[in-house]
Design a protein around this motif. Sequence first.
Motif, mmCIF file in Angstrom:
data_model
loop_
_atom_site.group_PDB
_atom_site.id
_atom_site.type_symbol
_atom_site.label_atom_id
_atom_site.label_comp_id
_atom_site.label_asym_id
_atom_site.label_seq_id
_atom_site.Cartn_x
_atom_site.Cartn_y
_atom_site.Cartn_z
ATOM 1 N N ILE A 177 0.841 -1.196 0.000
ATOM 2 C CA ILE A 177 0.000 0.000 0.000
ATOM 3 C C ILE A 177 0.874 1.242 0.000
ATOM 4 N N LEU A 178 0.596 2.141 -0.930
ATOM 5 C CA LEU A 178 1.304 3.411 -1.028
ATOM 6 C C LEU A 178 0.358 4.537 -0.611
ATOM 7 N N ILE A 179 0.856 5.389 0.277
ATOM 8 C CA ILE A 179 0.062 6.525 0.752
ATOM 9 C C ILE A 179 0.959 7.750 0.758
ATOM 10 N N ARG A 180 0.421 8.875 0.295
ATOM 11 C CA ARG A 180 1.192 10.114 0.325
ATOM 12 C C ARG A 180 1.126 10.747 1.698
ATOM 13 N N LYS A 181 2.277 11.266 2.125
ATOM 14 C CA LYS A 181 2.335 12.064 3.346
ATOM 15 C C LYS A 181 3.219 13.263 3.071
ATOM 16 N N ARG A 182 2.576 14.371 2.858
ATOM 17 C CA ARG A 182 3.254 15.612 2.468
ATOM 18 C C ARG A 182 4.077 15.396 1.209
ATOM 19 N N SER A 183 5.389 15.556 1.247
ATOM 20 C CA SER A 183 6.221 15.435 0.040
ATOM 21 C C SER A 183 6.847 14.057 -0.091
ATOM 22 N N SER A 184 6.322 13.068 0.641
ATOM 23 C CA SER A 184 6.889 11.724 0.625
ATOM 24 C C SER A 184 5.807 10.711 0.283
ATOM 25 N N VAL A 185 6.271 9.511 -0.088
ATOM 26 C CA VAL A 185 5.395 8.365 -0.303
ATOM 27 C C VAL A 185 5.752 7.310 0.734
ATOM 28 N N ILE A 186 4.732 6.888 1.516
ATOM 29 C CA ILE A 186 4.926 5.856 2.535
ATOM 30 C C ILE A 186 4.486 4.528 1.943
ATOM 31 N N LYS A 187 5.358 3.519 2.051
ATOM 32 C CA LYS A 187 5.032 2.187 1.549
ATOM 33 C C LYS A 187 4.860 1.243 2.732
ATOM 34 N N PHE A 188 3.681 0.563 2.801
ATOM 35 C CA PHE A 188 3.397 -0.445 3.821
ATOM 36 C C PHE A 188 3.437 -1.808 3.147
ATOM 37 N N TYR A 189 4.292 -2.684 3.690
ATOM 38 C CA TYR A 189 4.566 -3.946 3.014
ATOM 39 C C TYR A 189 3.505 -4.989 3.354
ATOM 40 N N LYS A 190 3.017 -5.620 2.303
ATOM 41 C CA LYS A 190 1.971 -6.623 2.441
ATOM 42 C C LYS A 190 2.452 -7.831 3.238
ATOM 43 N N ASP A 191 3.720 -8.284 3.003
ATOM 44 C CA ASP A 191 4.198 -9.501 3.643
ATOM 45 C C ASP A 191 4.381 -9.356 5.149
ATOM 46 N N SER A 192 4.289 -8.133 5.652
ATOM 47 C CA SER A 192 4.384 -7.914 7.099
ATOM 48 C C SER A 192 3.030 -7.625 7.724
ATOM 49 N N GLY A 193 1.982 -7.854 6.948
ATOM 50 C CA GLY A 193 0.659 -7.484 7.453
ATOM 51 C C GLY A 193 0.498 -5.993 7.545
ATOM 52 N N TYR A 194 1.238 -5.275 6.682
ATOM 53 C CA TYR A 194 1.190 -3.818 6.603
ATOM 54 C C TYR A 194 1.671 -3.152 7.895
ATOM 55 N N LYS A 195 2.550 -3.888 8.607
ATOM 56 C CA LYS A 195 3.136 -3.296 9.801
ATOM 57 C C LYS A 195 4.469 -2.625 9.490
ATOM 58 N N ARG A 196 5.242 -3.220 8.577
ATOM 59 C CA ARG A 196 6.541 -2.664 8.213
ATOM 60 C C ARG A 196 6.348 -1.627 7.105
ATOM 61 N N LYS A 197 7.111 -0.567 7.177
ATOM 62 C CA LYS A 197 6.958 0.512 6.201
ATOM 63 C C LYS A 197 8.282 1.195 5.950
ATOM 64 N N ASP A 198 8.367 1.882 4.853
ATOM 65 C CA ASP A 198 9.476 2.800 4.622
ATOM 66 C C ASP A 198 8.943 4.029 3.905
ATOM 67 N N SER A 199 9.743 5.071 3.893
ATOM 68 C CA SER A 199 9.305 6.359 3.354
ATOM 69 C C SER A 199 10.298 6.824 2.304
#
Length: 997
Positions: A358-380
């Motif tokens: 899942i990709l979500i915008r947060k201000r000038s960044s894109v936050i990625k939530f990883y499916k294989d972690s149950g959307y718990k792990r993320k990077d920006s």
Amino acid sequence: MRVWALFFTCLYFNIYGQRYTSTWYNIDNGLPQSSAKAIVKDKYGFIWIATENGIVRYDGSSFITFNSFKINNLHFGEFIGDPSQDSITVLNDFQENKVIIKNRFPKLTKLHSSDKITFTTGNEFLHRVANNILACNFYNDVQYFVRLKNSTYSFTEKNSIVYKDHKGRETKISIPFSNKDLNNMFVFNEVLFINDMKNRKTYSIDNGKVSVYEGPSLFNDPNTRVYWQQITNQTFIINHNNIYIVVGNEKKLDLKFLVEYDEIGSHSYCSMFYGWKFNKLYLGTLNNGLNVLKLSDFYVAKKKEDFSNNVYYASLPMSKKTIIAEDGTEFGRDGIVKKYPLGNNDNYLMMYDKAGNILIRKRSSVIKFYKDSGYKRKDSTFIKHGFQAFLQSGSLYGASFSDSSKSQLQIFKEDTFSKPDYTYEFDSFVNTFFQYRENEILVGNSDGLYSAVLGSKTVTPIHKNIHVKSIIRTKDNLIWVMTNKSGFYLLRDRKLIKMPTDRNNHLMSAHYILEDRNGFYWISSNNGLFKVPKKQLLQYAQNRKNPVYYYRFTKRDGFLTNEFNGSSQPNAYALENGDFVFPSMDGFVFFNPDHVRTFYPDKDKIFIERVKIGNSETEYFHDRLNLENNYKTAEIFIDIPYYSNLENLYLEAKIAGKENSEWEPVTTGKELKYTISNLDPGEYTLSVRILLSPDGKFEQKSIKFKIKPLFYQTLVFRVSASIIILVIIIVIVQLMTNFLRIKNRVLKQIVHNKNSELKETSLNLEVVKSDLRKETEYQKKLVETISHDITTPIRFIAMLSQKLHESDDLELQKKYFDSIYKSSEQLYQFTLNLKEYTELYKAENIFEEEKYLINRILEIKKKLFCEIAKERGTTIINAAESNVYSQVNESILTAIIHNILDNAVKNTFDGEIHLNTAENNQNITITISDTGTGMPDEQINMYMSLFRNPKLETPSFKGKGLGLHMVIHLVKKINAEISFRHNQPQGTIVELMLNKN
């Protein structure tokens, strides 16, 4: 026993959290009294309600109360009869009178002994049970019975029921029973059911044969309440606030869940009715009116915690029946399913990448939530300043950027948002892009729609001056362009075809389109959700004259708000389980398009039979309506039993006859009516048509009406009047000729006699000359006086006549006619007394033999000048309350008052003129005061000097002040007093003092 085996093995409970909207009606908004003791629907589709102040007919939008029966007791109770046979009867309290409802109209009818519900035979007190309301009380000292079509059940004594068939044969039925068990009794399809709550048994008695089910069920649950009404054949089971209705047949009884209604025990409910077609439950109370529950097929999922933000734009499908919002909340139709730790992000954009992250915008960044972690792990990933949105269409990804002067769209073949493959510059803000072909994209901006070829810098405008919000490809491969405040468009052959908006222009801000499997589009907007046949939009695209009929759903249908939300990315979805989901300003709206019903009238239930002419009471007519010529307006009511949103009624009307009109919409308010006005006499036909289905099928109904001509509008009258007028003119000419001849001979004789007299004596010459001079002077004064007194009324009539000639407004013409009539009538009365003017100057006797009423003179003059004053915005007020009598020469006094009032009217604009009288032992004072421009001091002094000059016997009446000169002369003639002074803050007060002695 076999009946119950079928019955309870097939019993189902379709229980789910069905929503509803509640609307209350009471004495404040439709009912004549806040009770609804019984409810029934007739064969024509109208709902009838029995109240403590008459009988009410309800058509879904308006209530018509019938309480003008010639009886004193208007307290009506339960309905009995057979609606299918157009026969519904109701008795008032104490069974004094009977009303029958037939052909959509109630009327008082003769009461027979067989109509009574309660009666006595010998020492026994009998009561017929025709319903089992929630507040029923059954007593042991009363014998109750239930009357079916061909049989009767009598509850004679404890543990005993007697069945009597149509031939009078009796069968005694022995089951554990007492009268209190009647609270748990109902009849369904001519079968009697009795529930034993204590032993958890249910008995059914069919034509005297008993079957028993020995097992617990909702029917014999001690917490169950039963409501049954025989005339509607409806039975409701209420258990723990859940309301069910009995369905099926006598051999297979089912319960259909209607609604969970927590307030069922909060009011004194005494009547219930379920409208199958429109999915509404009607609950009547004894003291709070009627509660209408609209059962909804829409479900709103939202967070229920305090201060929760339920405004949603972006979302993604999460499973076959759920979606996930940008804050990590997973919603299904019944609410929150699960929470994922996505945190706080921008709520406008989110999407899946190719790996399902899942990709979500947060201000000038894109936050990625990883499916294989149950959307718990993320990077920006920081993109860059000015980053506005990431976008996806087809196999391409995009990112938009903007600064104070330019906007940029970057296109990526991969979803890393690192190095763009293509870049395009725009002067306007980029909202969205759409992969139109493999090497071509469409770009939706704040100022229009553009086409760009990949690998080329060429950008071609397709349509300018529209604010594009999103571009959508429906599953039928059609491309739709949604705009902000410009409606929505179909893109065909690189051209935009604007679709028609709805009648109230709510679709000017449309958000998203979903297509169901039945060929309908569902369109969300800023004001409601719309359903429309796809083929109508495509037909309109071919031919702009083809109509489009939208069906609008609103909060009345179960939403929490009418405002839905849109986004540049897809934000409404067709889930795998068949549900559609749209985001709104208050939660997500879930529904299955196959289950959501649309409501249209029945073609045979359109009635045109009521009319209201002017301000009179409503009248009924049959097939044909006759209107008098002076009808002014006639409101013809269109009665349609329609229990849904009137906005979805497409009702049109037109008139054919001496004057014709095109089809025009009928305003859908509380009452459906078409107003007739300003039609010439003649025969006409009023045609009404109404939409019966979404495919554009109309039903038309017509009535004939006639506007009768007045007698002077007939041809016979016109011919006769022309002949009579011609004859009158000829007679008048002849009479005038004869009159002039006679008068000429008389004048010749007078001259001859005068000459003879002059010849006979010269001594009388000076006397004759003096007499002739006085006579000439008198005639001159007389002509001047009459001319002065009638100048103002005639000028006013001439002015009104000119306005009447120039005006085309019938109401204004009527006003002018009325003013001309009143002024002419008063002028006519004035001229009848012209003979009295001949006595003004040569009258020797200034007193009458008998007293007369001065108030009458004031009232006559008020009427003469009333219309003239009204035209100037002035009001004449006769404040003389007590009667005052005088013997002063009436003609002279009348002329004095006339001229003073004439001057007051001429000099007063937007003011008031007061007339008053007073008297004491010596004098009578007549006061005329105005709030006009007022007389200058010099003029007041001049007239007062003129009055006090005893030598001025015959003043000159020429020039300015003719009327007041004459007034002063006449006042002096009757030995009266007159005074002039200023009125405060402005105007003049004239006082005339008459000497009683």
